[in-house]
Design a protein around this motif. Structure first.
Motif, mmCIF file in Angstrom:
data_model
loop_
_atom_site.group_PDB
_atom_site.id
_atom_site.type_symbol
_atom_site.label_atom_id
_atom_site.label_comp_id
_atom_site.label_asym_id
_atom_site.label_seq_id
_atom_site.Cartn_x
_atom_site.Cartn_y
_atom_site.Cartn_z
ATOM 1 N N ASP A 80 0.831 -1.206 0.000
ATOM 2 C CA ASP A 80 0.000 0.000 0.000
ATOM 3 C C ASP A 80 0.866 1.256 0.000
ATOM 4 O OD1 ASP A 80 -2.030 -1.819 0.143
ATOM 5 O OD2 ASP A 80 -2.641 -1.334 2.185
ATOM 6 N N GLU A 81 1.936 1.240 0.769
ATOM 7 C CA GLU A 81 2.843 2.389 0.813
ATOM 8 C C GLU A 81 3.509 2.629 -0.537
ATOM 9 O OE1 GLU A 81 4.277 2.052 5.513
ATOM 10 O OE2 GLU A 81 5.296 0.920 3.942
ATOM 11 N N VAL A 82 4.044 1.556 -1.124
ATOM 12 C CA VAL A 82 4.731 1.685 -2.416
ATOM 13 C C VAL A 82 3.749 2.110 -3.507
ATOM 14 C CG1 VAL A 82 6.003 0.418 -4.200
ATOM 15 C CG2 VAL A 82 6.546 0.049 -1.784
ATOM 16 N N PHE A 83 2.543 1.580 -3.457
ATOM 17 C CA PHE A 83 1.521 1.936 -4.440
ATOM 18 C C PHE A 83 1.200 3.429 -4.373
ATOM 19 C CE2 PHE A 83 -3.180 1.735 -5.649
ATOM 20 C CZ PHE A 83 -2.912 1.745 -7.011
ATOM 21 N N GLU A 84 1.004 3.947 -3.166
ATOM 22 C CA GLU A 84 0.723 5.382 -3.026
ATOM 23 C C GLU A 84 1.906 6.216 -3.497
ATOM 24 O OE1 GLU A 84 1.065 9.277 -1.372
ATOM 25 O OE2 GLU A 84 2.273 7.568 -0.685
ATOM 26 N N GLU A 85 3.115 5.770 -3.194
ATOM 27 C CA GLU A 85 4.319 6.504 -3.598
ATOM 28 C C GLU A 85 4.453 6.575 -5.119
ATOM 29 O OE1 GLU A 85 7.304 4.302 -1.582
ATOM 30 O OE2 GLU A 85 6.753 5.066 0.401
ATOM 31 N N HIS A 86 3.848 5.626 -5.811
ATOM 32 C CA HIS A 86 3.931 5.585 -7.270
ATOM 33 C C HIS A 86 3.225 6.779 -7.914
ATOM 34 C CE1 HIS A 86 5.506 2.875 -10.324
ATOM 35 N NE2 HIS A 86 4.468 3.129 -11.088
ATOM 36 N N PHE A 87 2.396 7.491 -7.147
ATOM 37 C CA PHE A 87 1.652 8.638 -7.685
ATOM 38 C C PHE A 87 2.343 9.966 -7.385
ATOM 39 C CE2 PHE A 87 -1.527 5.325 -7.221
ATOM 40 C CZ PHE A 87 -2.274 5.439 -8.393
ATOM 41 N N ARG A 88 3.504 9.921 -6.759
ATOM 42 C CA ARG A 88 4.153 11.159 -6.332
ATOM 43 C C ARG A 88 4.497 12.089 -7.500
ATOM 44 N NH1 ARG A 88 6.312 10.431 -1.028
ATOM 45 N NH2 ARG A 88 4.678 9.284 0.097
ATOM 46 N N GLY A 89 4.697 11.561 -8.681
ATOM 47 C CA GLY A 89 5.100 12.399 -9.815
ATOM 48 C C GLY A 89 3.956 13.050 -10.559
ATOM 49 N N TYR A 90 2.709 12.804 -10.117
ATOM 50 C CA TYR A 90 1.551 13.371 -10.816
ATOM 51 C C TYR A 90 1.186 14.723 -10.213
ATOM 52 C CZ TYR A 90 0.779 8.804 -12.983
ATOM 53 O OH TYR A 90 0.918 7.651 -13.702
ATOM 54 N N ARG A 91 1.316 15.783 -11.012
ATOM 55 C CA ARG A 91 1.023 17.127 -10.535
ATOM 56 C C ARG A 91 -0.466 17.294 -10.252
ATOM 57 N NH1 ARG A 91 3.869 17.954 -15.090
ATOM 58 N NH2 ARG A 91 1.990 18.762 -16.120
ATOM 59 N N GLY A 92 -0.778 17.866 -9.084
ATOM 60 C CA GLY A 92 -2.160 18.192 -8.753
ATOM 61 C C GLY A 92 -3.048 16.998 -8.483
ATOM 62 N N LEU A 93 -2.488 15.797 -8.373
ATOM 63 C CA LEU A 93 -3.302 14.615 -8.120
ATOM 64 C C LEU A 93 -3.786 14.624 -6.670
ATOM 65 C CD1 LEU A 93 -3.022 11.119 -9.441
ATOM 66 C CD2 LEU A 93 -2.919 11.308 -6.949
ATOM 67 N N LYS A 94 -5.060 14.281 -6.458
ATOM 68 C CA LYS A 94 -5.655 14.232 -5.136
ATOM 69 C C LYS A 94 -5.931 12.777 -4.751
ATOM 70 C CE LYS A 94 -6.111 18.749 -4.513
ATOM 71 N NZ LYS A 94 -5.416 19.474 -3.426
ATOM 72 N N LYS A 95 -5.701 12.468 -3.461
ATOM 73 C CA LYS A 95 -5.838 11.088 -2.993
ATOM 74 C C LYS A 95 -6.913 10.992 -1.904
ATOM 75 C CE LYS A 95 -1.598 11.580 -2.229
ATOM 76 N NZ LYS A 95 -0.193 11.543 -1.763
ATOM 77 N N ILE A 96 -7.854 10.092 -2.139
ATOM 78 C CA ILE A 96 -8.882 9.762 -1.154
ATOM 79 C C ILE A 96 -8.623 8.345 -0.669
ATOM 80 C CG2 ILE A 96 -11.348 9.328 -0.779
ATOM 81 C CD1 ILE A 96 -11.931 11.453 -2.926
ATOM 82 N N PHE A 97 -8.491 8.151 0.627
ATOM 83 C CA PHE A 97 -8.328 6.818 1.198
ATOM 84 C C PHE A 97 -9.672 6.378 1.783
ATOM 85 C CE2 PHE A 97 -3.491 6.950 2.346
ATOM 86 C CZ PHE A 97 -3.193 7.151 1.000
ATOM 87 N N PHE A 98 -10.239 5.317 1.222
ATOM 88 C CA PHE A 98 -11.476 4.727 1.747
ATOM 89 C C PHE A 98 -11.065 3.528 2.592
ATOM 90 C CE2 PHE A 98 -15.775 2.612 0.425
ATOM 91 C CZ PHE A 98 -16.150 2.568 1.754
ATOM 92 N N ILE A 99 -11.104 3.692 3.914
ATOM 93 C CA ILE A 99 -10.635 2.662 4.831
ATOM 94 C C ILE A 99 -11.755 1.672 5.114
ATOM 95 C CG2 ILE A 99 -9.514 2.196 7.038
ATOM 96 C CD1 ILE A 99 -7.895 3.968 5.096
ATOM 97 N N HIS A 100 -11.636 0.484 4.545
ATOM 98 C CA HIS A 100 -12.598 -0.574 4.832
ATOM 99 C C HIS A 100 -12.303 -1.211 6.188
ATOM 100 C CE1 HIS A 100 -14.073 -1.445 0.478
ATOM 101 N NE2 HIS A 100 -13.592 -0.217 0.553
ATOM 102 N N ASP A 101 -11.029 -1.508 6.413
ATOM 103 C CA ASP A 101 -10.609 -2.163 7.651
ATOM 104 C C ASP A 101 -9.256 -1.623 8.091
ATOM 105 O OD1 ASP A 101 -12.515 -4.219 8.611
ATOM 106 O OD2 ASP A 101 -12.230 -5.098 6.620
#
Length: 340
Positions: A80-101
């Motif tokens: 999950d950490e590496v996956f989120e880090e993969h988006f670091r180069g996208y300008r202006g990208l917004k992240k919503i975390f939907f926590i199921h568990d």
């Protein structure tokens, strides 16, 4: 701007079904774009293999988009950490975390990882949490995300015949795998006044001999389970013996609660669960402190009281059967992210 939502493949059960259902509603109702993730042993990947895998998942994402991460991916916190880090180069990208568990709250041996999970959650621009109780708990442990949307309940978009009302029976239906995962309260059931119906095929179980226990059968399909529960009548029981899970249910949203309510049968829940007040306020069932109290209340209930409760459940169940909880949280999350 496009909105993307992750979806988990290769995992069944409630956790997998919840992600599939949410992504399905997001695609059908809002035209969100799916980012498919397969459950697999991450440690089998070299860094290059993992990077290639993630490149394929995020290929449709562009600068300025919104990504809704359904979490956990059940591939481990490192994925999950590496996956989120993969988006670091996208300008202006917004992240919503939907926590199921929250895995550290589900298993005692994982509790030491809670700080790491919260640090990961703090990377979100907005977070969707199952209950206000969960939000307050995580904030007390270090959650700093300012924008929070509360889920409250899981949907269950099942197809059932609403013209046939559930019967008034002094019966509690418990939908869980009681054969593979024995529950002490099932094995120790001793009420002659109230029947316990479990989702298992009839068999020679020592714990069921000469007890007031009925077998509903086992159902892989959610609609088939909801139909069986409605036909069974009585109440849907949401309960656990494990102290860790008793504590967890005070904060999480349980899929089976949605299934019971979608089927149209009133529920029996512990008075400490996150939505106990809703159950009482909307006349959707009983919120009790013990199974003995539940048995007594079911025993004393009249058919007229039950029928009024079942009618209220059917009315409320329209929200769950038609996916309105998911529709609302998906709308509220994007709106709050961009407007507030």
């Amino acid at each position: 701007m496009k909105v993307h939502i992750t979806n988990l493949y290769g995992m069944g059960g409630a956790a997998g079904n919840a992600q599939q259902m949410t992504a399905g509603i997001a695609q059908k109702e809002f035209n969100y774009h799916e980012l498919g993730i397969y459950k697999y042993p991450m440690n089998s990947d070299t860094p290059d293999m993992l990077r290639t895998r993630l490149d394929g998942i995020v290929a449709s994402v562009s600068h300025g988009d919104i990504v809704i991460f359904q979490l956990p991916t059940w591939n481990g916190i490192r994925f999950d950490e590496v996956f989120e880090e993969h988006f670091r180069g996208y300008r202006g990208l917004k992240k919503i975390f939907f926590i199921h568990d929250v895995p550290p709250l589900m298993e005692k041996k994982l509790f030491g990882e809670l700080e790491r999970y919260i640090a990961f959650y703090n990377r979100a621009d907005l977070i969707i949490l199952p209950s206000r109780n969960m939000a307050e708990y995580l904030q007390a442990k270090g959650l700093t995300v300012k924008k929070i949307v509360i889920q409250r309940m899981w949907d269950a978009p099942v197809d059932i015949d609403l013209t046939k009302m559930p019967k008034f029976r002094k019966r509690m239906n418990f939908a869980a795998n009681v054969v593979m995962y024995p529950r002490p309260f099932v094995q120790n059931w001793n009420s002659d006044r109230v029947e316990l119906a479990v989702t298992a095929e009839p068999g020679n179980y020592a714990w069921a001999d000469h007890k007031n226990i009925h077998f509903l059968g086992w159902f892989e399909n959610e609609s088939a389970l909801a139909y069986a529960l409605r036909k069974s009548g009585g109440f849907g029981l949401l309960w656990h013996d494990d102290p860790v899970w008793i504590e967890y249910m005070k904060r999480n949203a349980c899929c089976k609660l949605g299934t019971y309510l979608a089927s149209g049968i009133p529920v029996i829940v512990h008075s400490s669960i996150a939505e106990a007040d809703t159950i009482r306020r909307k006349n959707l069932g009983l919120a009790v402190d013990s199974l003995d109290e539940a048995v007594n209340q079911v025993e004393q209930m009249t058919e007229d009281q039950y029928n009024r409760m079942a009618q209220d459940v059917d009315s409320f169940g329209n929200l769950i059967r038609q996916g309105f909880f998911a529709k609302k949280l998906l709308t509220d999350a994007v709106f709050q992210l961009l407007y507030d």
